[in-house]
Each structure stands twice: as C-alpha cells, then as structure tokens.
Design a protein around this motif. Structure first.
Motif, PDB file in Angstrom:
ATOM      1  N   LYS A  81     -10.676  23.223  29.444  1.00  0.00           N
ATOM      2  CA  LYS A  81     -11.350  22.532  31.066  1.00  0.00           C
ATOM      3  C   LYS A  81     -10.160  22.248  31.674  1.00  0.00           C
ATOM      4  CE  LYS A  81     -14.742  19.413  32.319  1.00  0.00           C
ATOM      5  NZ  LYS A  81     -15.662  18.285  31.843  1.00  0.00           N
ATOM      6  N   GLN A  82      -9.354  21.304  31.227  1.00  0.00           N
ATOM      7  CA  GLN A  82      -8.266  20.983  32.202  1.00  0.00           C
ATOM      8  C   GLN A  82      -7.134  21.723  32.404  1.00  0.00           C
ATOM      9  OE1 GLN A  82      -9.186  16.524  30.654  1.00  0.00           O
ATOM     10  NE2 GLN A  82      -7.206  16.790  31.545  1.00  0.00           N
ATOM     11  N   GLN A  83      -7.220  23.039  31.876  1.00  0.00           N
ATOM     12  CA  GLN A  83      -6.263  24.233  31.897  1.00  0.00           C
ATOM     13  C   GLN A  83      -4.777  23.671  31.482  1.00  0.00           C
ATOM     14  OE1 GLN A  83      -5.863  25.706  35.965  1.00  0.00           O
ATOM     15  NE2 GLN A  83      -8.156  26.110  36.081  1.00  0.00           N
ATOM     16  N   VAL A  84      -4.775  23.012  30.136  1.00  0.00           N
ATOM     17  CA  VAL A  84      -3.472  22.456  29.500  1.00  0.00           C
ATOM     18  C   VAL A  84      -3.504  23.351  28.001  1.00  0.00           C
ATOM     19  CG1 VAL A  84      -2.553  20.712  28.336  1.00  0.00           C
ATOM     20  CG2 VAL A  84      -3.879  20.305  30.367  1.00  0.00           C
ATOM     21  N   ALA A  85      -2.405  23.726  27.990  1.00  0.00           N
ATOM     22  CA  ALA A  85      -1.989  24.482  26.550  1.00  0.00           C
ATOM     23  C   ALA A  85      -1.555  23.651  25.430  1.00  0.00           C
ATOM     24  CB  ALA A  85      -0.923  25.541  26.901  1.00  0.00           C
ATOM     25  N   LEU A  86      -2.218  23.858  24.222  1.00  0.00           N
ATOM     26  CA  LEU A  86      -2.041  22.983  23.030  1.00  0.00           C
ATOM     27  C   LEU A  86      -1.260  24.003  22.187  1.00  0.00           C
ATOM     28  CD1 LEU A  86      -5.223  21.197  22.580  1.00  0.00           C
ATOM     29  CD2 LEU A  86      -3.306  20.381  23.766  1.00  0.00           C
ATOM     30  N   SER A  87      -0.116  23.322  21.673  1.00  0.00           N
ATOM     31  CA  SER A  87       0.975  24.130  20.810  1.00  0.00           C
ATOM     32  C   SER A  87       1.267  23.273  19.391  1.00  0.00           C
ATOM     33  CB  SER A  87       2.422  24.387  21.403  1.00  0.00           C
ATOM     34  OG  SER A  87       2.164  25.293  22.484  1.00  0.00           O
ATOM     35  N   VAL A  88       1.082  23.948  18.330  1.00  0.00           N
ATOM     36  CA  VAL A  88       0.969  23.312  17.230  1.00  0.00           C
ATOM     37  C   VAL A  88       2.353  23.747  16.364  1.00  0.00           C
ATOM     38  CG1 VAL A  88       0.259  22.934  14.637  1.00  0.00           C
ATOM     39  CG2 VAL A  88      -1.203  22.924  16.734  1.00  0.00           C
ATOM     40  N   ASP A  89       3.387  22.852  16.017  1.00  0.00           N
ATOM     41  CA  ASP A  89       4.661  23.357  15.244  1.00  0.00           C
ATOM     42  C   ASP A  89       4.706  22.552  14.075  1.00  0.00           C
ATOM     43  OD1 ASP A  89       7.038  23.958  14.426  1.00  0.00           O
ATOM     44  OD2 ASP A  89       8.186  23.185  16.209  1.00  0.00           O
ATOM     45  N   VAL A  90       4.762  22.891  12.784  1.00  0.00           N
ATOM     46  CA  VAL A  90       4.714  22.112  11.551  1.00  0.00           C
ATOM     47  C   VAL A  90       5.968  22.558  10.766  1.00  0.00           C
ATOM     48  CG1 VAL A  90       3.568  21.714   9.430  1.00  0.00           C
ATOM     49  CG2 VAL A  90       1.957  22.234  11.539  1.00  0.00           C
ATOM     50  N   GLY A  91       6.716  21.858  10.629  1.00  0.00           N
ATOM     51  CA  GLY A  91       7.928  21.985  10.042  1.00  0.00           C
ATOM     52  C   GLY A  91       7.750  22.663   8.578  1.00  0.00           C
ATOM     53  N   PRO A  92       8.807  23.334   7.888  1.00  0.00           N
ATOM     54  CA  PRO A  92       8.701  23.908   6.679  1.00  0.00           C
ATOM     55  C   PRO A  92       8.725  23.061   5.585  1.00  0.00           C
ATOM     56  CG  PRO A  92      10.969  24.180   7.491  1.00  0.00           C
ATOM     57  CD  PRO A  92      10.193  23.737   8.559  1.00  0.00           C
ATOM     58  N   SER A  93       7.971  23.334   4.364  1.00  0.00           N
ATOM     59  CA  SER A  93       8.223  22.350   3.255  1.00  0.00           C
ATOM     60  C   SER A  93       7.739  20.891   3.563  1.00  0.00           C
ATOM     61  CB  SER A  93       9.415  22.554   2.475  1.00  0.00           C
ATOM     62  OG  SER A  93       9.829  23.821   2.105  1.00  0.00           O
ATOM     63  N   LEU A  94       6.595  20.732   4.136  1.00  0.00           N
ATOM     64  CA  LEU A  94       6.312  19.557   4.609  1.00  0.00           C
ATOM     65  C   LEU A  94       5.478  18.856   3.545  1.00  0.00           C
ATOM     66  CD1 LEU A  94       6.606  18.082   7.270  1.00  0.00           C
ATOM     67  CD2 LEU A  94       4.168  18.385   7.616  1.00  0.00           C
ATOM     68  N   PRO A  95       5.955  17.802   2.943  1.00  0.00           N
ATOM     69  CA  PRO A  95       5.286  16.968   2.082  1.00  0.00           C
ATOM     70  C   PRO A  95       4.000  16.427   2.327  1.00  0.00           C
ATOM     71  CG  PRO A  95       7.048  15.467   2.690  1.00  0.00           C
ATOM     72  CD  PRO A  95       7.228  16.892   3.212  1.00  0.00           C
ATOM     73  N   THR A  96       3.264  16.190   1.084  1.00  0.00           N
ATOM     74  CA  THR A  96       1.773  15.477   1.550  1.00  0.00           C
ATOM     75  C   THR A  96       2.026  14.030   1.903  1.00  0.00           C
ATOM     76  OG1 THR A  96       1.403  14.948  -0.842  1.00  0.00           O
ATOM     77  CG2 THR A  96       0.535  16.945  -0.071  1.00  0.00           C
ATOM     78  N   LEU A  97       1.132  13.343   2.468  1.00  0.00           N
ATOM     79  CA  LEU A  97       1.126  12.185   3.065  1.00  0.00           C
ATOM     80  C   LEU A  97      -0.043  11.539   2.685  1.00  0.00           C
ATOM     81  CD1 LEU A  97       2.133   9.912   5.161  1.00  0.00           C
ATOM     82  CD2 LEU A  97       0.620  10.734   6.920  1.00  0.00           C
ATOM     83  N   ARG A  98       0.160  10.368   1.970  1.00  0.00           N
ATOM     84  CA  ARG A  98      -0.866   9.352   1.372  1.00  0.00           C
ATOM     85  C   ARG A  98      -1.395   8.477   2.515  1.00  0.00           C
ATOM     86  NH1 ARG A  98      -3.376   9.424  -3.293  1.00  0.00           N
ATOM     87  NH2 ARG A  98      -4.371   7.394  -3.899  1.00  0.00           N
TER      88      ARG A  98
END
Length: 674
Positions: free
Chosen positions: A549-566
C-alpha cells in the motif's frame, strides 16, 4: 665608711637571699605547672594519634563497605577481582582480600607487593572472619594475631557484611604499616612502643622501651591500665631516660588505649624527655640572677624589668596559642577543601596556579601548580577556556564573585554540566588573588533525567493498563463473532483459512494487551525454541499488504546455520512487527526495508534497516520514550518503540539504533546465546 657600707651590703645580701628564696619557690611552682602542662599536652597528642589509628580502622570498614557495593554491581568474577585488586593496590597495608556472596564461591585477590605466603598463612583466619561477619551484618569484625612471631604477628583480618545483605568482604591488614604512620614515632625527644592485646610490641616500637614495658616495672603497670581502657601518666628518672637514649633529664611516661581488636585495646606507650622544660628553667634561673644583679644596682629598674618580662612572657604564650590555633584552622580548611566533591583552583594576579585541591588535581594532574591558567586546562576547548578566563578577569576587575551556572563546557577533557565560580579575595593572601571553584553537576543531571524517564514509564504503564482493559472486551466480542462465522462455514469452506488467520491475530493482540498489563503486573514470559528465519518470513507475510500500500519493498536475508533462539515467540514477533512498521513509515514511495537475521559471536542479531529519512541526532535518545513521536497528530501514539524497548528488556536482550539523517536507520536487536 665600712659601717655605712656594711648595712647596705647586709641589706643587699638579704634582698638577694630573699630574691633567691622567692625565685626558688616560684621556680618550683612553675616547674610543677610546666610538668603538668607538658604531660597533658603529650597525653592529648597521644590520644589524637590513637584516634588517628582508630580512624584508620574505621576507614578499613568503609573500604570493605565500598568493596561490597562495587562487587554487588560487578557482572562477572573477573570484574569483581579487578575491583578488589584496585582497592588492595591503593592501600599499601592491604595484603589479601576475600569476598563471598552468601554460600557462593569466594573471590580471592592478593596485592602485588604482598609478602610471599601471606595468603596461605591467613586463609583460615579469613574464612573464619567471613563467617563471623556474615552472622553480624553491619558490624566490623577484627581478628586476633595470625601468628605469634615475626611480621605476621601484626597481621589482622578485618571483615564486614553490609546491612543490605551484599557480599561479605574480608582483608588482611598489615597493622605495622598503619602504626608506622603515627607521628609520635618520629619525635627525637620521645620513645614509642605499641603493645598489642597479646603483649607483643610493634615494629615501630623502641626495643629498649618495649623490653621494659613487658617486664615487672611501673611501665608495665601503665600498659596494663591502657589495655583495660584507661589512660595514665607517671614520671621516670633521668637514669632511665638516659638508658633509653634520651637526654639526661626527668621524663614523663604516658600510656593511652589504642582500640583495634574487639576483645581488648592495645597500649600506646610514650616516654618523653622534659629536657626542654629544664632548659627553660635554666634560662629562667639566669634571668633571675641577672634580675638580682640589677636589683642590687637599682631595685626599681630591676622591678620594672621583671614586670616587663612578665608581660612579654604572657604575650609570647598568647602568640604561641594563636599560632597553634591558626595552624589547626589552616589544617582543617585544607582537609575540607581536599575532601569536598568540587574543584578549587587558586590563581595569582598573573593567572598562575598556586594551589589545587585533590578533586581537581585528580582530573588535571598534580603537576599544574606553577603553570599558567591555559596550561592547567590544556585539554579544554579553546572557546570554553575563553569563557572561564573572561569570568576570572571580571571577578578581578570588579572585586566581586562571578558565576556561570549550568554551563555545558569542556574544561576537564570531557563535556560536563558545571557551575563555575570566580571568587576574588578581599585581602590578597600570599600569592592567591582569586579562587576558581568548579561544581560538576553532570551526575545530578543524569539522575534527574533518569527520574523523569521513570515517571514517564509509570505514566505509560498506567495508561497501557487502561487501554488494555478497554480494548480487551471488544476483542473478545470480535473473536466470538469470528468463531460463530467459522462454525457456520465449516472446515471445507474457502473463507475458513482467512477466518482462522483473523482468530490468530485477535489472539496475538490479546496476548499483546496482556503483556501491556504485565508491565504494571509483571508475569513470566513463555520461552520456547524458535527459528528467527521463520519469524521474519511470517512478519513479511503479515505486513506485505501494508508495505504494498505504501509502495515499499520488503526483503528477508537469513544467515546460514542460524541456531535456534530460546525466547517468547509472541514477544519476538511483536518486536519485529513494530520495528518493521516504523521502518515502512520512515520510507518514501519506492523505498526498501531489509529484515536480516545472523549469528554473531555469543549471540543472535536481528536487523531492520530502511533507506528512509533517518532520525535527527538531537532526538535519537528520545525515540524509546513513551508517547514520543515525530509523526503528525493522529498518525502515531508514540508507544510503538517504547513497547519494543520493554519487550526487548523482558527478553534479556539489547537494542541498538544507528541512524544517519537523509540516509536511513538500522534497528538492531541482540540476544545472547549460551
């Protein structure tokens, strides 16, 4: 002629004999008075020295209290050891320091210059005193001697636990160093001995005097009285004084109690020679003889001479008393100036530093005395230095105090909020024409800002509780309606997934409202292992419509071998949603927002970066305050980033903000992962 002279000679001899008789009686009376005053002055000096040692013992208790406070704030064992090392290094008499919180492990440090083996020698005593201090909070515990011979006989262990249940701290103190600072030990006309509760003499003691004090003599009686807590005085003969290496004259022996250990006082014993009094007596005798000779020549002149000398002696004694009083007041003033939490600088007429107190010397250096005003503040900004120089010039020109209040200036190598006062002296004292006084109010301003921030948080919490209560009821009604619609549609209907999404989002808002209530009534978070990558994608899906709606692009970048977060998944999602919404609002049309997750040494990092307009530097510290917003009225509540800050704190995480006006902003949330 002889008949006439003889009566005159008889009269003169009778007058001379009467003069000697009267002079002898006066001399005897003055001798007793001088002896009494000499003994009282010596006794007063020794009691002041004893009080000085007691103040040293009290300072040890204050140091232990300070060490406990610092250790209570230390986040790691390494920091705790560093704090203890710093305290042990400052005081030469501190050899070993132990600290323990409750039944936890013991932090041990040994001073760099401590004698070898002192830790092993005093370890049992340290443990015992830690236990005793823990059982009696607020009380300074003092041990007996750790050994019966050698330097270790003067090691004492002091321990204290604060009343606020902080760590218990104990220290091995070399009392020989403390006693070595007694000024009486450097008096050439006196001999000193310090006897502890076990009858041992300190290293500062005169060996011969210590030997007599421990034998069956009048001195041993004085020592026993002092160890019972009573001061006493006696006289000793010239032979005994000569045996101690003092002048061949009657001496005064004085013993006063020295309170160090808890069980029994120590004894501070001094034998002081009265040679000065006897010298004064000889002078008086010579004056009497001269006066007698003058009386034989001219009785009236001799009488006038005696009267004049009497007045002169009285004036001299008054001058001595005034000098002593002035010296005492001067010393007191210097101590006050050295211990006030303000800087005091004395300047001469040509703007040279003639004196500086301890507070300012610690910040500018001890070598500034004799330097010019500009050289003393060599790290200050030129403009700030000019402001203070003009203040000093105005004070000297008008002969009236001049002040600058709440000035943010850099005089000490860093910017601080200062009150600066230039106080000219009405009457120039030596080489001092004006006093420059600096009051650092930076910490007070910081405390005021924290109090204001705390008040804002309380207000925000109360408002959040009211909002949560008012919004909760409509949400429950909406959820019930959606569930009713879902029951009519059935599981196979095309709208069923949308209705389930609506229920999930209503539940998430309900949980958010509950968290706002928990800010006023804190409740434990529900921690589970979550995948940050999945959370970032879920947030992207939820906010895709808003971004489009606001003409803004969203990008996701997840690093490799990311451990889980508690962590609490709802709180983590809410943190990211609020940050992304703020980033979208900050972007212009055609802008971009990046959502990144990556591992960092010892933790996980989520970054929300935008290429928007950025945040001005002057308001960057305010963006996490409740109700602070840069949006137009009606477009923002100012609670989004405040909620983020509270949720980040609940997750035991940290939030960082980097922003450059005109280029964009990066919000960074860091979790520590063990």
């Amino acid at each position: 002629m002889t008949t006439r002279v003889l009566p005159v000679l008889v009269t003169m001899l009778a007058a001379l004999a009467a003069l000697f008789l009267i002079g002898g009686r006066l001399l005897e009376r003055d001798r007793e008075a001088l002896f009494d005053r000499f003994a009282k002055e010596r006794k007063t000096g020794m009691e002041e020295a004893a009080r000085g040692v007691q103040l040293e013992v009290a300072d040890i208790g204050d140091d232990l209290e300070l060490a406990s406070t610092l250790l209570q704030k230390a986040e790691t064992t390494e920091l705790a050891e560093r704090e203890l090392h710093a305290i042990a290094t400052i005081k030469r008499e501190y050899l070993v320091m132990y600290a323990r919180l409750g039944d936890g492990p013991t932090t041990r440090v040994t001073a760099f210059d401590a004698p070898p083996g002192v830790d092993a020698l005093a370890s049992d005593t340290l443990e015992r005193m830690l236990i005793a201090a823990r059982a009696a909070p607020g009380t300074l515990q003092v041990s007996a001697a750790s050994s019966t011979h050698g330097p270790a006989a003067w090691y004492r262990v002091f321990a204290r636990r604060p009343r606020d249940h902080g760590p218990t701290v104990a220290v091995v103190v070399d009392m020989a160093v403390v006693l070595g600072r007694i000024k009486l030990s450097r008096d050439a006309t006196a001999r000193l001995a310090v006897i502890d509760g076990g009858g041992r003499s300190a290293a500062v003691s005169d060996p011969k005097l210590a030997r007599h004090a421990s034998s069956a003599s009048s001195l041993s009686h004085l020592v026993m009285e002092a160890r019972r807590g009573a001061s006493s005085v006696t006289t000793v003969g010239a032979a005994f004084a000569s045996e101690l290496g003092l002048p061949d004259a009657t001496a005064v022996a004085i013993a006063v109690p020295l309170v160090v250990e808890m069980d029994s006082p120590w004894a501070l014993l001094v034998v002081a020679s009265t040679i000065a009094i006897q010298t004064q007596e000889r002078t008086v005798v010579r004056r009497i003889l001269v006066g007698g000779a003058l009386v034989l020549v001219l009785l009236l002149s001799a009488s006038a001479y005696v009267i004049r000398n009497s007045y002169r002696a009285r004036a001299l004694r008054e001058q001595v008393r005034n000098a002593e009083r002035l010296a005492h007041l001067t010393e007191k003033a210097e101590k006050i100036l050295d211990h006030i939490p303000s800087g005091v600088l004395a300047l001469s007429e040509d703007r040279r530093v003639t004196a500086v107190n301890r507070w300012l010397a610690e910040r500018l250096g001890d070598d500034i005395v004799g330097r010019t005003f500009e050289q003393a503040f060599r790290t200050a900004r030129i403009d700030d230095l000019a402001i203070v120089r003009d203040l000093v010039d105005r004070a000297l020109a008008t002969r009236e105090p001049q002040s600058l209040r709440h000035e943010h200036i850099d005089l000490l190598g860093f910017e601080a909020s200062l009150h600066v006062h230039a106080v000219p002296l009405a009457h120039k004292i030596s080489d001092v024409s004006v006093l420059l006084v600096l009051d650092d109010l930076t910490e007070m301003r910081r405390i005021e800002q924290r109090l204001l921030h705390s008040e804002k948080l309380v207000t925000a919490g109360q408002l959040a509780a009211g909002i949560a209560h008012e919004v909760g009821t409509p949400l429950n009604v909406a959820r019930g309606r959606v569930e009713l619609t879902l029951s009519h549609l059935g599981n196979e209907h095309d709208e069923t997934p949308n209705q389930q999404v609506a229920i999930e989002q209503i539940d998430r808002v309900t949980r958010l409202l509950q968290q706002l209530l928990d800010y006023v009534r804190p409740a434990p978070a529900s921690f589970r292992d979550i995948e940050l990558g999945g959370t970032l994608h879920a947030v992207t899906d939820l906010l895709a419509a808003q971004a489009t709606k606001q003409q803004v692009a969203l990008s996701v970048d997840v690093g490799p071998s990311l451990p889980t977060l508690r962590a609490d998944p709802d709180q983590v999602q809410q943190i990211i949603i609020n940050l992304v919404l703020n980033a979208i609002d900050a972007c212009s049309r055609g802008g971009r927002v990046w959502l990144r997750a990556r591992a960092r040494e010892g933790g996980l990092v989520v970054e929300i970066e935008d290429d928007g307009q950025g945040i001005p530097r002057e308001i960057q510290k305010q963006v996490f305050d409740p109700f602070f917003t840069t949006k137009k009225r009606g477009q923002g509540t100012g609670l989004g980033l405040w909620v983020v800050a509270q949720l980040v704190r609940a997750q035991s995480a940290e939030i960082e903000l980097d922003s450059t006006p005109g280029q964009g902003t990066t919000a960074r949330v860091v979790w520590q992962v063990t």
